[in-house]
Write a protein that holds these residues in place. Sequence first.
Motif, PDB file in Angstrom:
ATOM      1  N   GLU A  89       0.832  -1.196   0.000  1.00  0.00           N
ATOM      2  CA  GLU A  89       0.000   0.000   0.000  1.00  0.00           C
ATOM      3  C   GLU A  89       0.866   1.245   0.000  1.00  0.00           C
ATOM      4  OE1 GLU A  89      -3.627  -0.996   2.343  1.00  0.00           O
ATOM      5  OE2 GLU A  89      -3.409   1.117   2.889  1.00  0.00           O
ATOM      6  N   PRO A 115     -17.529  -4.345  -9.711  1.00  0.00           N
ATOM      7  CA  PRO A 115     -17.873  -2.914  -9.689  1.00  0.00           C
ATOM      8  C   PRO A 115     -17.246  -2.192  -8.498  1.00  0.00           C
ATOM      9  CG  PRO A 115     -19.823  -4.236 -10.122  1.00  0.00           C
ATOM     10  CD  PRO A 115     -18.731  -5.187  -9.769  1.00  0.00           C
ATOM     11  N   ARG A 170     -13.591  -1.627  -9.106  1.00  0.00           N
ATOM     12  CA  ARG A 170     -13.351  -0.589 -10.103  1.00  0.00           C
ATOM     13  C   ARG A 170     -13.596   0.800  -9.542  1.00  0.00           C
ATOM     14  NH1 ARG A 170     -15.685  -4.411 -13.586  1.00  0.00           N
ATOM     15  NH2 ARG A 170     -17.678  -3.332 -13.714  1.00  0.00           N
ATOM     16  N   GLN A 222     -12.521   1.762  -6.809  1.00  0.00           N
ATOM     17  CA  GLN A 222     -11.303   2.158  -6.082  1.00  0.00           C
ATOM     18  C   GLN A 222     -10.144   2.432  -7.018  1.00  0.00           C
ATOM     19  OE1 GLN A 222     -12.445   2.236  -3.120  1.00  0.00           O
ATOM     20  NE2 GLN A 222     -14.154   0.886  -3.637  1.00  0.00           N
ATOM     21  N   THR A 270      -2.706   2.294   6.384  1.00  0.00           N
ATOM     22  CA  THR A 270      -3.397   3.590   6.269  1.00  0.00           C
ATOM     23  C   THR A 270      -4.899   3.389   6.323  1.00  0.00           C
ATOM     24  OG1 THR A 270      -3.125   3.309   3.900  1.00  0.00           O
ATOM     25  CG2 THR A 270      -1.643   4.838   5.009  1.00  0.00           C
ATOM     26  N   LEU A 310      -7.967   3.757   4.928  1.00  0.00           N
ATOM     27  CA  LEU A 310      -8.609   4.092   3.660  1.00  0.00           C
ATOM     28  C   LEU A 310     -10.075   3.709   3.692  1.00  0.00           C
ATOM     29  CD1 LEU A 310      -6.046   2.934   0.965  1.00  0.00           C
ATOM     30  CD2 LEU A 310      -6.748   5.258   1.422  1.00  0.00           C
ATOM     31  N   LEU A 358     -13.152   2.905   1.754  1.00  0.00           N
ATOM     32  CA  LEU A 358     -13.339   2.501   0.375  1.00  0.00           C
ATOM     33  C   LEU A 358     -14.381   3.389  -0.298  1.00  0.00           C
ATOM     34  CD1 LEU A 358     -13.264  -1.401   0.518  1.00  0.00           C
ATOM     35  CD2 LEU A 358     -11.505   0.157  -0.265  1.00  0.00           C
ATOM     36  N   HIS A 359     -14.120   3.727  -1.551  1.00  0.00           N
ATOM     37  CA  HIS A 359     -15.077   4.533  -2.296  1.00  0.00           C
ATOM     38  C   HIS A 359     -16.310   3.703  -2.635  1.00  0.00           C
ATOM     39  CE1 HIS A 359     -11.834   7.555  -3.844  1.00  0.00           C
ATOM     40  NE2 HIS A 359     -11.810   7.374  -2.554  1.00  0.00           N
ATOM     41  N   SER A 360     -17.441   4.378  -2.716  1.00  0.00           N
ATOM     42  CA  SER A 360     -18.675   3.642  -2.987  1.00  0.00           C
ATOM     43  C   SER A 360     -18.964   3.623  -4.485  1.00  0.00           C
ATOM     44  CB  SER A 360     -19.838   4.283  -2.232  1.00  0.00           C
ATOM     45  OG  SER A 360     -19.905   5.657  -2.556  1.00  0.00           O
ATOM     46  N   THR A 361     -19.839   2.697  -4.867  1.00  0.00           N
ATOM     47  CA  THR A 361     -20.272   2.622  -6.261  1.00  0.00           C
ATOM     48  C   THR A 361     -21.522   3.481  -6.429  1.00  0.00           C
ATOM     49  OG1 THR A 361     -21.453   0.622  -5.647  1.00  0.00           O
ATOM     50  CG2 THR A 361     -19.344   0.342  -6.731  1.00  0.00           C
ATOM     51  N   PRO A 362     -21.781   3.957  -7.651  1.00  0.00           N
ATOM     52  CA  PRO A 362     -22.963   4.798  -7.855  1.00  0.00           C
ATOM     53  C   PRO A 362     -24.249   3.985  -7.758  1.00  0.00           C
ATOM     54  CG  PRO A 362     -21.926   4.323  -9.946  1.00  0.00           C
ATOM     55  CD  PRO A 362     -21.031   3.747  -8.901  1.00  0.00           C
ATOM     56  N   LEU A 416     -16.224   1.299 -16.004  1.00  0.00           N
ATOM     57  CA  LEU A 416     -16.856   2.087 -14.953  1.00  0.00           C
ATOM     58  C   LEU A 416     -17.307   1.184 -13.816  1.00  0.00           C
ATOM     59  CD1 LEU A 416     -18.768   4.504 -17.315  1.00  0.00           C
ATOM     60  CD2 LEU A 416     -16.908   5.091 -15.768  1.00  0.00           C
ATOM     61  N   PRO A 417     -17.452   1.762 -12.624  1.00  0.00           N
ATOM     62  CA  PRO A 417     -17.766   0.934 -11.460  1.00  0.00           C
ATOM     63  C   PRO A 417     -19.243   0.547 -11.361  1.00  0.00           C
ATOM     64  CG  PRO A 417     -17.530   3.212 -10.781  1.00  0.00           C
ATOM     65  CD  PRO A 417     -17.167   3.167 -12.235  1.00  0.00           C
ATOM     66  N   VAL A 418     -19.748  -0.066 -12.449  1.00  0.00           N
ATOM     67  CA  VAL A 418     -21.131  -0.510 -12.448  1.00  0.00           C
ATOM     68  C   VAL A 418     -21.157  -1.949 -12.909  1.00  0.00           C
ATOM     69  CG1 VAL A 418     -23.448  -0.015 -13.324  1.00  0.00           C
ATOM     70  CG2 VAL A 418     -21.776   1.821 -13.145  1.00  0.00           C
TER      71      VAL A 418
END
Lengths: 309, 299, 133
Positions: free
Chosen positions: A40, A84, A87, A89, B2, B4, B6-10, B92-94
């Motif tokens: 990381e 998904p 992706r 991230q 770290t 982090l 996590l980013h979410s999906t739409p 894309l994150p879908v």
Amino acid sequence: MSPSIHSQPSPGAFAVATHGLIKRYGRETALGGMDLRVPEGAVYVLVGANGAGKSTTFKILMNLERADAGRAEVLGLDSAEHGPRVRAQIGYVPEHHAQSYRWMTCGRVLQHAAAFYPSWDAGYADHLSRSLGLRLERRMGGLSKGQTRRVQLVLALAHRPPLLLLDEPTDGLDPVVRRRTLTLLAEHLADTPTTVLVSTHHVHELDTLADHVGVLNEGRLVAQMPRDDLQRTVRRYRMEVPEGWVPPPELQPGELRRSRAGRDAQCTLVGEERDVVERLAATGANVRDVLPLQLEDAALAFLPDEVTQ
Amino acid sequence: MTDLALHSTPGLRAVAREQVRAVGLSLRLPALAGLALLVLATLFVGGEVVRHGARIGFHPERWMLPGVLGALLPLAVWFGEDRFGGAFLWTLPVDRRAHALAKVFGGWVWLMAAIGVFVLWLLAFALLSGGNVLGAETMHMATPATSLEPFDPATLRSVRWGPEPVLWLVPFTAATGTYLLASALMLGPRQPWRWVAGTIAAFFLLTIAMETSTTPWLRGPFSDVFQALVSGPYGLEGLLIAHTEGLRAEADVGPGQSITYWQSLPDPGGWAAATLLWLAAGAAALWAAASRHRERRRP
Amino acid sequence: MLINLDPRDARPLYLQIMDEVRRALVVGTLRPEDPLPSVRELAAELVVNPRTVSQAYHELEREGVVYVRRGQGTFVSVGAQANSEERQALVRAVAKRALLEARRSGVDVEELVTMMREVAAREEAAANQGAEA
């Protein structure tokens, strides 16, 4: 060719970890058991000839392709199970310059992408576009290869992803923009906690950014370690050797160059310098000089000569 | 390690909304072309109305155009997309199958809008030319005697037929049906054009074979199947125009004059059955086609 | 303060950065209480991984050469004079590089020292002549 060289893995999380990844296209084996470990926060440079499997690895990490065997994990998530989410991230710059949305303007494409990434930073996208000299009102269809590449870079960076997968990111860019891109990348790394996995033919460009190196040959990692370890253990040795001398194979020698007359020889060898000098002395070679190598040369030492030709 | 998050999906709604917008953008040129054609048609038909005082009745169910439009639209929607390669869409994150369907949905929204414009255009002409919209019409029905040669208009009987507003849905359902099937064709095969060409070629060959062959099994079963598929009670004609073409016939009764008569009246029930069948088939085909692009999980 | 990295130097980058900071101290371009460029600035200028810059600054802080003022950045320590120790370290580094170069060319220490004095003297003479003219 030579057995793989891997430094001891440091404890801690890996942003990317693949386990025995295998991928075949028909009869061609693109990946023959790949164990990638990207710590990381690292900037990991993947080196290898064309067709060595770099792009295939990226596609499997994005779940654009499915591996025939093995597992790929991104930030702890299995990339096949959670495509998904994985992706979301990742900021991905693909090898090819995709020509979708020909009729859309650059600005509209960025807006389009923004709808799919809740973490999109519109102000940052603006800043990146300006820095890279992108004219947002131009249509995607009318862009050159280099300009398309720049759009792809903005698309990858603007949502500040935890992982950047960059497949030849500076391909098609003129030298000024290349420099600009790398500077932006350095700034991006300072602002955002990010791991970078980048494949490139221009290793020297990433010399100062990289802190880890992986050398891919015919679908396998023949070397994977921190760059400091690589530069410490791969050096060029100038020595005086007796007639008919052959370098010891356990030092994974590169091509041996001899002078026409006299007893001078030069060879790239792998190992801690002290150990190597000892070994060489034991075989009758007298080391006159040890040259450290640039990152690119050190990495290429693991590729067979036919490839590096 | 770290920290982090996590980013979410739409969400799927946001995805659908954006695809409607994006597909709309991609259809600007075809829309302009359509508009140009509409203007031309307006001038032409308008000319007829003004010159001959023709009255245009409001019969949206009798037009083939919506079906054709639905069949052609996926071409424009998927034009330029590298569906089986590294299209930007897939990165894309879908979920990929859901994303493909979202794009199909985007096109469908604009299709319905276009059909709506078309129906309103027909309505406008009907109203402006004094044609019938909601009132009952006198229709000429054929009797068994009508089929005898020569044609005698006296054999026809008149029937009052009330408007069936439900048939005004036909353009929308017809377009949806063909759109689903054509979208499946664009998404499923790697080379949709080969399939189209192959089907047309097969169709021609079969037709020729049917016409020229003497073998009974070729004329009988194939012909029956073909008939059922097209003009049978559940046939394509039902989806597209509520069978109004097959049920209708025209005959000359004098210099420059013709009369339209019907074998039987347009039946909403029959239309509904055919439509449901074809919509279900279209949806199934589309699902199968979209599934070709689904996220590959381990077996 | 301007930092340049030698692309041919194969030592770890953070060490190179540290040396450059020390050199600036000895030479005088950096004085106590002077600010160092921010990690972000230096990383962008050198196109270096910010973590490398951080590491260099961290090590310098550990050695007491620099200190961190919260929210304001990294500054040269008051006590970090260009003391004789730092100076010695710098001279030693220069000497090592010169000797390495000499060894490669088959020049021994005595030869090198003699020639150095000769070249230095000649250069000074040329500079004086230029000043007079």
